[in-house]
Design a protein around this motif. Structure first.
Motif, short mmCIF file in Angstrom:
data_model
loop_
_atom_site.label_atom_id
_atom_site.label_comp_id
_atom_site.label_asym_id
_atom_site.label_seq_id
_atom_site.Cartn_x
_atom_site.Cartn_y
_atom_site.Cartn_z
N UNK A 35 27.68 -9.76 16.52
CA UNK A 35 27.23 -8.41 16.90
C UNK A 35 27.25 -7.43 15.73
N UNK A 36 27.78 -7.89 14.59
CA UNK A 36 27.87 -7.04 13.42
C UNK A 36 27.48 -7.85 12.19
N UNK A 37 27.30 -7.16 11.07
CA UNK A 37 26.97 -7.85 9.84
C UNK A 37 28.06 -8.84 9.44
N UNK A 38 27.66 -10.00 8.95
CA UNK A 38 28.54 -11.05 8.45
C UNK A 38 29.26 -11.79 9.57
N UNK A 49 17.51 -14.39 3.98
CA UNK A 49 17.45 -14.39 5.44
C UNK A 49 18.37 -13.29 5.97
N UNK A 50 17.79 -12.28 6.57
CA UNK A 50 18.51 -11.08 6.99
C UNK A 50 19.56 -11.40 8.06
N UNK A 51 20.80 -11.01 7.76
CA UNK A 51 21.97 -11.15 8.64
C UNK A 51 22.48 -12.58 8.77
N UNK A 52 21.98 -13.50 7.96
CA UNK A 52 22.58 -14.83 7.91
C UNK A 52 23.71 -14.78 6.89
N UNK A 53 24.96 -14.96 7.30
CA UNK A 53 26.09 -14.75 6.39
C UNK A 53 26.08 -15.70 5.20
N UNK A 54 26.42 -15.17 4.06
CA UNK A 54 26.47 -15.95 2.83
C UNK A 54 27.45 -17.13 2.97
N UNK A 98 28.42 -18.91 5.49
CA UNK A 98 28.08 -20.01 6.39
C UNK A 98 26.60 -20.38 6.38
N UNK A 99 25.84 -19.80 5.48
CA UNK A 99 24.38 -20.00 5.49
C UNK A 99 24.00 -21.46 5.36
N UNK A 153 24.40 -23.16 8.68
CA UNK A 153 23.44 -22.63 9.64
C UNK A 153 22.04 -23.19 9.39
N UNK A 154 21.63 -23.20 8.14
CA UNK A 154 20.26 -23.59 7.80
C UNK A 154 20.03 -25.09 7.87
N UNK A 155 21.11 -25.87 8.01
CA UNK A 155 20.96 -27.31 8.18
C UNK A 155 20.70 -27.69 9.64
N UNK A 156 20.94 -26.76 10.55
CA UNK A 156 20.87 -27.09 11.98
C UNK A 156 19.48 -26.95 12.58
N UNK A 157 18.60 -26.17 11.94
CA UNK A 157 17.26 -25.96 12.48
C UNK A 157 16.38 -25.35 11.39
#
Length: 346
Positions: free
Chosen positions: A118-121, A145-150, A152-153, A156-160
């Motif tokens: 719900x918040x940044x990061x 990618x806006x609001x994708x945390x550094x 855990x990126x 995250x980006x490996x999942x889809x």
């Protein structure tokens, strides 16, 4: 929102200026769905049931079929919702402290989405994985990618697959709207409905209203600002899609000195003692939850002394527009009224 710190204040100023944080990420994987749509030469294509979309980072997201389990940045999700595309999960400002929807959620029913952050990061990777995402959709300001945390990126980006729509310094609002519509179409939205046609017509009419207001009341100087506890950020109109479009319609902005801008070129940071450096007839003030609003700003003596504040010529700025024609038409209609009713303060 993140707790205030020296780092956060610079970030707050950056996004207040319509900029973006350094969340450099790489698109690495793909997902699946069940149906393909052809987006023509504007970024989406289909072949033998497959789905693809070339985003504004120049990357092509692909899947075996049209994504159905979509997770998106809240503002992107809200725009897709206006086109009839429902997402499964969201990240970004979605719910206020009182439980009501954040303005970034638009008319989206937030009770029907999983809120991953719900918040940044903040981004719950475990919940994201549990949704079995076919696509992550967001905006991009500066190639990230806006609001994708550094932190855990990569996970995250490996999942889809991911798709980002440009809303920063290389595009104008009309282009950002067009590209968001392209993405929605690729995901199954019907852009030939009366609702879509009416929204586009309303946007065009609202653009004309801004032009007419500027011609009827020429010379009105507009400053775009955002307040934090320690700083007043003055944005340049050159690096965000909405302000660039307003400028093309004739709106005259008070731009900070080029050599005083932050390294990314989005804004000038002023201490409250120097908040009156630039004179303006109208102030468009960041309306988001992390920025101080007029009632809170009354505690700042120099704010109260600004000519536009004294004249009651402060209007909210939707700093992160929801890029559907319906929502942007409302922004332009409000801007036209602000310009039309403004008095020049000398």
């Amino acid at each position: 929102m993140p707790k205030p710190s020296s780092t956060f204040l610079s970030r707050r100023g950056l996004i207040a200026a319509g900029g973006a944080l350094g969340l450099v990420a790489a698109l690495t994987a793909c997902g699946g769905g069940d149906k393909a749509k052809d987006g023509g030469d504007k970024g989406a294509s289909a072949a033998s049931g497959a789905w693809s979309f070339k985003d504004d980072l120049g990357k092509e997201a692909t899947a075996k079929a049209t994504p159905k389990n979509i997770v998106a940045y809240t503002g992107t999700a809200a725009a897709l919702y206006d086109y009839g595309v429902q997402v499964k999960g969201v990240f970004g400002p979605t719910k206020l402290a009182d439980g009501k929807p954040d303005p970034m959620a638009g008319t989206m029913d937030i009770s029907k989405v999983e809120i991953l952050g719900n918040v940044y990061d903040e981004f719950n990777v475990e919940k994201y994985a549990a949704l079995k995402p076919d696509l992550l959709a967001t905006n991009t300001w500066d190639g990230s990618y806006w609001y994708v945390p550094e932190a855990s990126k990569d996970k995250i980006l490996k999942l889809a697959p991911a798709a980002a729509i440009g809303v920063g310094d290389k595009v104008s609002m009309d282009k950002a709207l067009e590209r968001t519509a392209d993405l929605a179409k690729s995901l199954g939205a019907d852009l030939n409905t009366k609702k879509s046609a009416d929204a586009k017509a309303r946007f065009d009419a609202a653009s004309a209203k801004v032009r007419e207001a500027v011609k009827a009341n020429p010379g009105v100087k507009v400053l775009v600002g955002s307040g934090s506890d320690q700083m007043f950020y003055v944005s340049t109109a050159k690096t965000s899609a909405d302000l660039k479009y307003f400028e093309s319609l004739g709106v005259e902005f008070v731009n900070p000195e080029q050599d005083k801008l932050d390294p990314q070129g989005f804004f000038e940071s002023l201490s409250w003692e120097n908040a009156g450096k630039y004179k303006a007839d109208v102030i468009l003030l960041d309306n988001r939850t992390q920025a101080l609003q007029p009632e809170a700003l009354k505690a700042k003596p120099t704010w109260n002394e600004l000519p536009a504040v004294k004249a009651g010529q402060v209007a909210p700025r939707v700093t992160e527009p929801i890029y559907s024609y319906e929502k942007c038409a409302q922004i332009l209609e409000d801007l036209a009224k602000t310009i039309q009713n403004a008095k020049k303060l000398g």
